[in-house]
Design a protein around this motif. Structure first.
Motif, PDB file in Angstrom:
ATOM      1  N   LEU A 264      47.052 -27.087 -26.081  1.00 27.50           N
ATOM      2  CA  LEU A 264      47.091 -28.488 -25.659  1.00 27.50           C
ATOM      3  C   LEU A 264      48.492 -29.079 -25.736  1.00 27.50           C
ATOM      4  CD1 LEU A 264      43.765 -29.810 -27.222  1.00 27.50           C
ATOM      5  CD2 LEU A 264      44.193 -29.033 -24.886  1.00 27.50           C
ATOM      6  N   SER A 265      49.348 -28.491 -26.578  1.00 22.98           N
ATOM      7  CA  SER A 265      50.725 -28.984 -26.636  1.00 22.98           C
ATOM      8  C   SER A 265      51.491 -28.638 -25.366  1.00 22.98           C
ATOM      9  CB  SER A 265      51.443 -28.407 -27.867  1.00 22.98           C
ATOM     10  OG  SER A 265      51.768 -27.031 -27.695  1.00 22.98           O
ATOM     11  N   TYR A 266      50.983 -27.712 -24.567  1.00 23.87           N
ATOM     12  CA  TYR A 266      51.615 -27.340 -23.289  1.00 23.87           C
ATOM     13  C   TYR A 266      50.929 -27.991 -22.088  1.00 23.87           C
ATOM     14  CZ  TYR A 266      54.572 -23.924 -25.595  1.00 23.87           C
ATOM     15  OH  TYR A 266      55.514 -23.347 -26.390  1.00 23.87           O
ATOM     16  N   THR A 267      49.762 -28.590 -22.305  1.00 26.32           N
ATOM     17  CA  THR A 267      49.074 -29.242 -21.185  1.00 26.32           C
ATOM     18  C   THR A 267      49.307 -30.747 -21.177  1.00 26.32           C
ATOM     19  OG1 THR A 267      47.026 -29.578 -22.436  1.00 26.32           O
ATOM     20  CG2 THR A 267      47.263 -27.491 -21.244  1.00 26.32           C
ATOM     21  N   GLY A 268      49.969 -31.276 -22.199  1.00 20.10           N
ATOM     22  CA  GLY A 268      50.249 -32.706 -22.256  1.00 20.10           C
ATOM     23  C   GLY A 268      49.266 -33.498 -23.089  1.00 20.10           C
ATOM     24  N   ASP A 269      48.238 -32.858 -23.614  1.00 16.78           N
ATOM     25  CA  ASP A 269      47.263 -33.560 -24.458  1.00 16.78           C
ATOM     26  C   ASP A 269      47.777 -33.525 -25.902  1.00 16.78           C
ATOM     27  OD1 ASP A 269      45.061 -34.765 -25.527  1.00 16.78           O
ATOM     28  OD2 ASP A 269      43.597 -33.326 -24.756  1.00 16.78           O
ATOM     29  N   ILE A 270      48.916 -34.193 -26.125  1.00 14.03           N
ATOM     30  CA  ILE A 270      49.623 -34.005 -27.391  1.00 14.03           C
ATOM     31  C   ILE A 270      48.938 -34.707 -28.565  1.00 14.03           C
ATOM     32  CG2 ILE A 270      51.839 -33.532 -26.326  1.00 14.03           C
ATOM     33  CD1 ILE A 270      52.635 -36.420 -26.893  1.00 14.03           C
ATOM     34  N   ALA A 271      48.241 -35.803 -28.320  1.00 15.17           N
ATOM     35  CA  ALA A 271      47.548 -36.492 -29.420  1.00 15.17           C
ATOM     36  C   ALA A 271      46.442 -35.602 -29.982  1.00 15.17           C
ATOM     37  CB  ALA A 271      46.978 -37.820 -28.940  1.00 15.17           C
ATOM     38  N   ARG A 272      45.675 -34.992 -29.087  1.00 11.55           N
ATOM     39  CA  ARG A 272      44.602 -34.109 -29.571  1.00 11.55           C
ATOM     40  C   ARG A 272      45.192 -32.837 -30.162  1.00 11.55           C
ATOM     41  NH1 ARG A 272      40.114 -30.733 -26.804  1.00 11.55           N
ATOM     42  NH2 ARG A 272      38.645 -30.512 -28.524  1.00 11.55           N
ATOM     43  N   SER A 273      46.301 -32.363 -29.611  1.00 18.00           N
ATOM     44  CA  SER A 273      46.964 -31.194 -30.175  1.00 18.00           C
ATOM     45  C   SER A 273      47.326 -31.437 -31.634  1.00 18.00           C
ATOM     46  CB  SER A 273      48.230 -30.877 -29.374  1.00 18.00           C
ATOM     47  OG  SER A 273      48.991 -29.869 -29.995  1.00 18.00           O
ATOM     48  N   LEU A 274      47.893 -32.606 -31.942  1.00 17.25           N
ATOM     49  CA  LEU A 274      48.252 -32.924 -33.333  1.00 17.25           C
ATOM     50  C   LEU A 274      47.013 -33.028 -34.217  1.00 17.25           C
ATOM     51  CD1 LEU A 274      50.327 -33.677 -35.461  1.00 17.25           C
ATOM     52  CD2 LEU A 274      50.180 -36.062 -34.680  1.00 17.25           C
ATOM     53  N   GLU A 275      45.977 -33.672 -33.701  1.00 17.14           N
ATOM     54  CA  GLU A 275      44.748 -33.807 -34.493  1.00 17.14           C
ATOM     55  C   GLU A 275      44.175 -32.438 -34.838  1.00 17.14           C
ATOM     56  OE1 GLU A 275      40.686 -33.599 -35.317  1.00 17.14           O
ATOM     57  OE2 GLU A 275      41.244 -33.372 -33.205  1.00 17.14           O
ATOM     58  N   LEU A 276      44.172 -31.524 -33.879  1.00 18.29           N
ATOM     59  CA  LEU A 276      43.639 -30.184 -34.133  1.00 18.29           C
ATOM     60  C   LEU A 276      44.552 -29.399 -35.075  1.00 18.29           C
ATOM     61  CD1 LEU A 276      42.377 -29.087 -30.587  1.00 18.29           C
ATOM     62  CD2 LEU A 276      41.005 -29.825 -32.538  1.00 18.29           C
ATOM     63  N   ALA A 277      45.860 -29.524 -34.917  1.00 18.32           N
ATOM     64  CA  ALA A 277      46.785 -28.812 -35.803  1.00 18.32           C
ATOM     65  C   ALA A 277      46.610 -29.265 -37.250  1.00 18.32           C
ATOM     66  CB  ALA A 277      48.228 -29.033 -35.348  1.00 18.32           C
ATOM     67  N   GLN A 278      46.440 -30.558 -37.445  1.00 15.90           N
ATOM     68  CA  GLN A 278      46.207 -31.075 -38.804  1.00 15.90           C
ATOM     69  C   GLN A 278      44.861 -30.600 -39.337  1.00 15.90           C
ATOM     70  OE1 GLN A 278      46.670 -35.201 -37.690  1.00 15.90           O
ATOM     71  NE2 GLN A 278      48.740 -35.317 -38.547  1.00 15.90           N
ATOM     72  N   ARG A 279      43.853 -30.561 -38.464  1.00  8.44           N
ATOM     73  CA  ARG A 279      42.530 -30.110 -38.903  1.00  8.44           C
ATOM     74  C   ARG A 279      42.554 -28.645 -39.322  1.00  8.44           C
ATOM     75  NH1 ARG A 279      37.622 -29.908 -34.749  1.00  8.44           N
ATOM     76  NH2 ARG A 279      38.482 -31.957 -34.188  1.00  8.44           N
ATOM     77  N   ALA A 280      43.282 -27.815 -38.580  1.00  7.24           N
ATOM     78  CA  ALA A 280      43.371 -26.396 -38.924  1.00  7.24           C
ATOM     79  C   ALA A 280      43.921 -26.220 -40.329  1.00  7.24           C
ATOM     80  CB  ALA A 280      44.243 -25.658 -37.911  1.00  7.24           C
ATOM     81  N   MET A 281      44.923 -27.009 -40.695  1.00 10.16           N
ATOM     82  CA  MET A 281      45.500 -26.929 -42.033  1.00 10.16           C
ATOM     83  C   MET A 281      44.472 -27.318 -43.084  1.00 10.16           C
ATOM     84  SD  MET A 281      48.746 -26.016 -41.669  1.00 10.16           S
ATOM     85  CE  MET A 281      49.719 -26.664 -43.023  1.00 10.16           C
ATOM     86  N   ARG A 282      43.675 -28.334 -42.796  1.00  8.04           N
ATOM     87  CA  ARG A 282      42.659 -28.774 -43.767  1.00  8.04           C
ATOM     88  C   ARG A 282      41.538 -27.753 -43.915  1.00  8.04           C
ATOM     89  NH1 ARG A 282      43.282 -33.656 -40.900  1.00  8.04           N
ATOM     90  NH2 ARG A 282      41.261 -33.352 -39.879  1.00  8.04           N
ATOM     91  N   LEU A 283      41.239 -27.057 -42.823  1.00  9.80           N
ATOM     92  CA  LEU A 283      40.124 -26.121 -42.850  1.00  9.80           C
ATOM     93  C   LEU A 283      40.411 -24.876 -43.697  1.00  9.80           C
ATOM     94  CD1 LEU A 283      38.958 -26.318 -39.136  1.00  9.80           C
ATOM     95  CD2 LEU A 283      37.649 -27.031 -41.138  1.00  9.80           C
ATOM     96  N   ARG A 284      41.691 -24.596 -43.939  1.00  8.35           N
ATOM     97  CA  ARG A 284      42.044 -23.483 -44.815  1.00  8.35           C
ATOM     98  C   ARG A 284      42.807 -24.056 -46.000  1.00  8.35           C
ATOM     99  NH1 ARG A 284      43.507 -18.075 -41.440  1.00  8.35           N
ATOM    100  NH2 ARG A 284      43.339 -17.251 -43.537  1.00  8.35           N
TER     101      ARG A 284
END
Length: 391
Positions: A264-284
């Motif tokens: 998503l960071s390459y498709t322009g959906d950068i807000a959701r990209s950040l939300e998912l990146a932060q979630r991945a860190m929390r999930l582990r």
């Protein structure tokens, strides 16, 4: 140690070798430190496990029992939280006394290692292994080793990881995680600029991904792999579709979340990209693969928070790992903060590892449209990357 009861000769024949094998296998679980308990007779096993954990200086205790009755044996194993005494995981297996004790021991060790990885290190959202079933301890240990190497990406680690996955595949040609590991290693070689023949390595990644689909069609990690390959080929529609499918099938598991954040960071959906990146860190919550931090850094920078990017991208580890793309991201973050001199110094380090232009950096993976591409090229040039034209 395993407590034993019943026909003690049969129980002891399984219990003591099984305890040794379990300890050795636990030692192979990435980032898990193992202390074997005192020999029988040197610890009062009647004490509470909380007290024993305190005496041994450990956070968790594994104990078990072997019981025999008639021609059957029963093995019970428990993983216990040393602070609360809570049983986090338990397993009960019954086996014939005249059966293959070596196979029984191996399966106990596999069960325990999988439980320890889930409960103590990678968490329940560590998706590469969640559906993993194997009767081969040797395969499990090699895939563990390969995955630990690939979680801390470097040019050399990727090569070593590949050799471990290949060794696992030689033992069991239809091992899905071994093929998935091989696919990921080839794809990340391309992603991080370590491949001398990107098209060849993408074709290899596709071959192993297809093999996983044949072996285990419902293995959700294959959708993430397909998404990464599609992103590297510039097929953003397919990359997003595969990523969303991986999120659904995995229950939004960490690896699927982190890889989709990258797409998503390459498709322009950068807000959701950040939300998912932060979630991945929390999930582990215990430990995260280093590449999670790189994805978070990129998403944070694109969302206007370059300081988070710098925190995620320490310069020295990136230099040691020879990650030119990570150093470039650091240079872009420094440039966004106005530290032009340090940005250009960092960009020069990246250029030394793998010469590139602003245009080539923004072309693999490619962005979804011309506007995003031009924005990337302008940012890279401001940070010190040369233009393809030599301007």
């Amino acid at each position: 140690p395993f407590d034993i009861a019943g026909r003690t000769d049969h129980a002891a024949a399984l219990a003591e070798p099984a305890a040794e094998l379990v300890a050795a296998t636990l030692g192979a679980v990435p980032r898990l430190s193992v202390v074997t308990g005192p020999p029988r007779g040197h610890a009062d096993l009647r004490k509470s496990r909380r007290q024993l954990a305190d005496e041994l200086g450990v956070t968790h205790v594994l104990d078990g029992a072997v019981r025999t009755e008639g021609d059957q044996g029963t093995i019970n194993v428990r993983l216990i939280d040393g602070a609360s005494g809570e049983v986090l995981w338990s397993s009960v297996r019954t086996y014939p006394l005249n059966g293959d004790l070596l196979a029984v021991r191996d399966q106990i060790a596999i069960d325990v290692a999988r439980a320890a990885q889930r409960e103590l290190t990678d968490g329940r959202q560590a998706l590469h292994f969640q559906p993993y079933e194997t009767s081969s301890l040797a395969v499990l240990e090699r895939v563990y080793a390969g995955s630990e190497l690939i979680s801390q990406p470097s040019r050399s680690n990727n090569r070593l990881a590949r050799s471990q996955f290949e060794a696992a595949r030689e033992i069991e040609p239809n091992d899905a995680p071994a093929h998935a590991g091989l696919a990921f290693s080839y794809a990340t070689d391309v992603l991080f600029g370590w491949s001398s023949e990107p098209e060849r390595d993408l074709a290899r990644a596709e071959l192993h991904t297809a093999r996983v689909e044949q072996i285990q069609p419902d293995y959700f990690y294959v959708r993430s792999l397909a998404g990464l390959i599609a992103l590297l080929r510039g097929d953003h529609t397919a990359a997003v579709a595969h990523g969303e499918d991986a999120l659904r099938k995995s229950g939004s598991g960490a690896d699927a979340v982190a890889l989709h954040a990258l797409t998503l960071s390459y498709t322009g959906d950068i807000a959701r990209s950040l939300e998912l990146a932060q979630r991945a860190m929390r999930l582990r919550p215990y430990v995260q693969p280093q590449w999670y931090r790189w994805v978070l850094a990129r998403s944070a920078r694109l969302n206007g928070d370059p300081r988070v990017a710098l925190d995620c991208l320490p310069a020295k580890p990136l230099e040691e790992a020879e990650v030119a793309s990570g150093l470039t991201e650091r240079a872009l973050a420094l440039s966004a903060l106005g530290d032009t001199a340090e940005a250009r110094r960092t960009m020069a380090l990246a250029q030394h590892l793998a010469p590139f232009t602003a245009e080539s950096y923004c072309a693999r993976p490619p962005y979804a449209d011309r506007v995003l591409t031009q924005r990337c090229i302008a940012s890279a040039a401001r940070a010190g990357a040369p233009h393809a034209s030599g301007r």
